[in-house]
Scaffold this motif. Sequence first.
Motif, PDB file in Angstrom:
ATOM      1  N   PHE A 119       0.824  -1.191   0.000  1.00 20.33           N
ATOM      2  CA  PHE A 119       0.000   0.000   0.000  1.00 20.33           C
ATOM      3  C   PHE A 119       0.865   1.249   0.000  1.00 20.33           C
ATOM      4  CE2 PHE A 119      -2.476  -3.199   2.593  1.00 20.33           C
ATOM      5  CZ  PHE A 119      -3.221  -3.651   1.516  1.00 20.33           C
ATOM      6  N   THR A 120       0.405   2.267  -0.694  1.00 19.77           N
ATOM      7  CA  THR A 120       1.162   3.502  -0.862  1.00 19.77           C
ATOM      8  C   THR A 120       0.660   4.631   0.028  1.00 19.77           C
ATOM      9  OG1 THR A 120       1.586   2.887  -3.153  1.00 19.77           O
ATOM     10  CG2 THR A 120       1.930   5.198  -2.576  1.00 19.77           C
TER      11      THR A 120
ATOM     12  N   GLN B  65      -2.319   0.576  14.156  1.00 20.99           N
ATOM     13  CA  GLN B  65      -1.588  -0.683  14.327  1.00 20.99           C
ATOM     14  C   GLN B  65      -1.793  -1.608  13.126  1.00 20.99           C
ATOM     15  OE1 GLN B  65       0.612  -1.298  16.938  1.00 20.99           O
ATOM     16  NE2 GLN B  65       1.226  -2.957  15.576  1.00 20.99           N
ATOM     17  N   VAL B  66      -2.999  -1.646  12.579  1.00 21.66           N
ATOM     18  CA  VAL B  66      -3.243  -2.450  11.380  1.00 21.66           C
ATOM     19  C   VAL B  66      -2.428  -1.897  10.209  1.00 21.66           C
ATOM     20  CG1 VAL B  66      -4.988  -3.096   9.655  1.00 21.66           C
ATOM     21  CG2 VAL B  66      -5.487  -3.312  12.100  1.00 21.66           C
ATOM     22  N   MET B  67      -2.376  -0.576  10.082  1.00 23.62           N
ATOM     23  CA  MET B  67      -1.548   0.018   9.030  1.00 23.62           C
ATOM     24  C   MET B  67      -0.102  -0.414   9.192  1.00 23.62           C
ATOM     25  SD  MET B  67      -2.974   3.886   8.734  1.00 23.62           S
ATOM     26  CE  MET B  67      -4.722   4.198   8.620  1.00 23.62           C
ATOM     27  N   ARG B  68       0.377  -0.450  10.433  1.00 22.43           N
ATOM     28  CA  ARG B  68       1.775  -0.829  10.686  1.00 22.43           C
ATOM     29  C   ARG B  68       2.038  -2.275  10.295  1.00 22.43           C
ATOM     30  NH1 ARG B  68       5.914  -1.936  10.083  1.00 22.43           N
ATOM     31  NH2 ARG B  68       7.774  -1.687  11.350  1.00 22.43           N
ATOM     32  N   GLU B  69       1.024  -3.109  10.351  1.00 15.25           N
ATOM     33  CA  GLU B  69       1.173  -4.495   9.925  1.00 15.25           C
ATOM     34  C   GLU B  69       1.478  -4.590   8.426  1.00 15.25           C
ATOM     35  OE1 GLU B  69       1.447  -8.570  10.180  1.00 15.25           O
ATOM     36  OE2 GLU B  69       1.275  -7.158  11.851  1.00 15.25           O
ATOM     37  N   PHE B  70       0.833  -3.744   7.650  1.00 17.55           N
ATOM     38  CA  PHE B  70       0.933  -3.825   6.194  1.00 17.55           C
ATOM     39  C   PHE B  70       1.795  -2.737   5.560  1.00 17.55           C
ATOM     40  CE2 PHE B  70      -3.010  -6.084   7.127  1.00 17.55           C
ATOM     41  CZ  PHE B  70      -2.858  -7.229   6.367  1.00 17.55           C
TER      42      PHE B  70
ATOM     43  N   GLY C 193       5.891  -3.696  15.013  1.00 19.45           N
ATOM     44  CA  GLY C 193       5.407  -4.233  13.746  1.00 19.45           C
ATOM     45  C   GLY C 193       6.028  -5.570  13.445  1.00 19.45           C
ATOM     46  N   PRO C 194       5.779  -6.096  12.262  1.00 21.18           N
ATOM     47  CA  PRO C 194       6.311  -7.405  11.895  1.00 21.18           C
ATOM     48  C   PRO C 194       7.821  -7.516  12.041  1.00 21.18           C
ATOM     49  CG  PRO C 194       4.702  -6.664  10.275  1.00 21.18           C
ATOM     50  CD  PRO C 194       4.953  -5.519  11.214  1.00 21.18           C
ATOM     51  N   ASP C 195       8.532  -6.439  11.736  1.00 23.72           N
ATOM     52  CA  ASP C 195       9.993  -6.474  11.851  1.00 23.72           C
ATOM     53  C   ASP C 195      10.456  -6.562  13.308  1.00 23.72           C
ATOM     54  OD1 ASP C 195       8.864  -3.897  12.015  1.00 23.72           O
ATOM     55  OD2 ASP C 195      10.786  -2.937  11.595  1.00 23.72           O
ATOM     56  N   SER C 196       9.587  -6.235  14.242  1.00 22.86           N
ATOM     57  CA  SER C 196       9.941  -6.350  15.667  1.00 22.86           C
ATOM     58  C   SER C 196      10.067  -7.809  16.090  1.00 22.86           C
ATOM     59  CB  SER C 196       8.863  -5.674  16.528  1.00 22.86           C
ATOM     60  OG  SER C 196       8.738  -4.311  16.192  1.00 22.86           O
TER      61      SER C 196
END
Length: 139
Positions: A74-75, A100-105, A134-137
């Motif tokens: 997503f942009t 938080q959902v935005m941070r997931e994607f 986020g996922p990288d955490s």
Amino acid sequence: MKISEAKAKELAAQALKARENSYCPYSDFAVGAALLCADGSVYTGCNIETAAFNGCCAERTAIFTAAAQGKREFTAIAVAGAGRGSEPDFFCTPCGVCRQVMREFCRPDFDIILTDGKDIKAVTLDGLLPMAFGPDSLE
């Protein structure tokens, strides 16, 4: 802002239009969102409430709809909100759950376009959710 001002205004207009489909009989606060995918496609969403107060925000509706169609990159997203039947007169920001959902994607530099119906304001996800988990955490 990574997208052009013209594209940001177009997304803002789509978010304003998406508000028309809001189902908000309890809060009387209608929100619309327009999500720009990396491939140029746009998914819109509106808030949907239930009597049990466990509905879904416009931003998550747009993101979940796009994700359900296989989109993962997503942009930008535009958001517009105000009382049902009223035109926006302030910059409505995403709630904490939506952030938080935005941070997931999305990456921290993901553009969030806010509109008050007349002007736009661009902020980044990192600006609204600093030091996010986020996922990288989990790496």
